[in-house]
Design a protein around this motif. Structure first.
Motif, PDB file in Angstrom:
ATOM      1  N   VAL A 143       0.838  -1.197   0.000  1.00  0.00           N
ATOM      2  CA  VAL A 143       0.000   0.000   0.000  1.00  0.00           C
ATOM      3  C   VAL A 143       0.873   1.247   0.000  1.00  0.00           C
ATOM      4  N   ALA A 144       0.344   2.325  -0.550  1.00  0.00           N
ATOM      5  CA  ALA A 144       1.058   3.599  -0.633  1.00  0.00           C
ATOM      6  C   ALA A 144       0.887   4.359   0.676  1.00  0.00           C
TER       7      ALA A 144
ATOM      8  N   ASP B   8      10.491   2.775  -0.957  1.00  0.00           N
ATOM      9  CA  ASP B   8       9.799   3.821  -1.716  1.00  0.00           C
ATOM     10  C   ASP B   8       8.594   4.398  -0.969  1.00  0.00           C
ATOM     11  N   THR B   9       8.639   4.419   0.348  1.00  0.00           N
ATOM     12  CA  THR B   9       7.561   4.912   1.229  1.00  0.00           C
ATOM     13  C   THR B   9       6.249   4.141   1.061  1.00  0.00           C
ATOM     14  N   THR B  10       6.348   2.896   0.658  1.00  0.00           N
ATOM     15  CA  THR B  10       5.186   2.017   0.672  1.00  0.00           C
ATOM     16  C   THR B  10       5.386   0.993   1.784  1.00  0.00           C
ATOM     17  N   THR B  11       4.320   0.297   2.105  1.00  0.00           N
ATOM     18  CA  THR B  11       4.370  -0.725   3.148  1.00  0.00           C
ATOM     19  C   THR B  11       3.702  -1.988   2.621  1.00  0.00           C
ATOM     20  N   THR B  12       4.346  -3.119   2.831  1.00  0.00           N
ATOM     21  CA  THR B  12       3.722  -4.393   2.512  1.00  0.00           C
ATOM     22  C   THR B  12       3.025  -4.897   3.763  1.00  0.00           C
TER      23      THR B  12
ATOM     24  N   GLN C 284       3.534   3.590   9.894  1.00  0.00           N
ATOM     25  CA  GLN C 284       2.827   4.345  10.935  1.00  0.00           C
ATOM     26  C   GLN C 284       1.377   4.627  10.512  1.00  0.00           C
ATOM     27  N   GLN C 285       1.167   4.966   9.251  1.00  0.00           N
ATOM     28  CA  GLN C 285      -0.184   5.227   8.758  1.00  0.00           C
ATOM     29  C   GLN C 285      -1.025   3.950   8.755  1.00  0.00           C
TER      30      GLN C 285
END
Length: 132
Positions: free
Chosen positions: A10-11, A89-93, A15-16
């Motif tokens: 997800v983009a 790349d500031t995404t999170t799996t 923390q988000q």
């Protein structure tokens, strides 16, 4: 116990993502949840689809990284884990792993399999939408 796993990138930052998954009482982004009763480390989600509650107890928390829960439902018991991996790349799996021991008749196990896979896909889809 059968194991069900899904993952999605997800983009958003860990923390988000954590802010949503670690606050069950803020369930407005969940399309499949009608209500939540939350007392901190235990909570119950009421399904919009079935009206049944699933009770969760948090067994391990690593903020922004991992949450493990034990779950109890009318149809069985198990565990659910959320594993968050920050990407460069500031995404999170987001990986969800659920193990569930169904206590109903064996002949209906395939329906449980379909439902739990649908539930995981719906969760990550809703999560992605909430973070966009």
């Amino acid at each position: 116990m059968k194991k069900y796993t899904t993952s999605r990138t997800v983009a958003a930052t860990p923390q988000q993502v954590w802010a949503l998954i670690a606050t069950p009482s803020d369930f407005g982004w969940r399309s499949d949840v009608r209500d939540v009763v939350d007392d901190g480390f235990s909570y119950s989600e009421i399904s919009k689809r079935t009206g049944y509650a699933t009770d969760y107890t948090v067994t391990h928390d690593e903020p922004n990284r991992r949450r493990d829960t034990r779950l109890k439902h009318i149809d069985g018991t198990g565990t659910r884990s959320f594993v968050l991996t920050a990407n460069s790349d500031t995404t999170t799996t987001v990986k969800i792993v659920e193990e569930f021991a169904y206590n109903g008749p064996w002949i209906t196990q395939p329906l449980v399999d379909i439902f739990l896979r649908w539930q995981q896909k719906t969760y990550v889809k809703d999560l992605e939408k909430a973070l966009s």
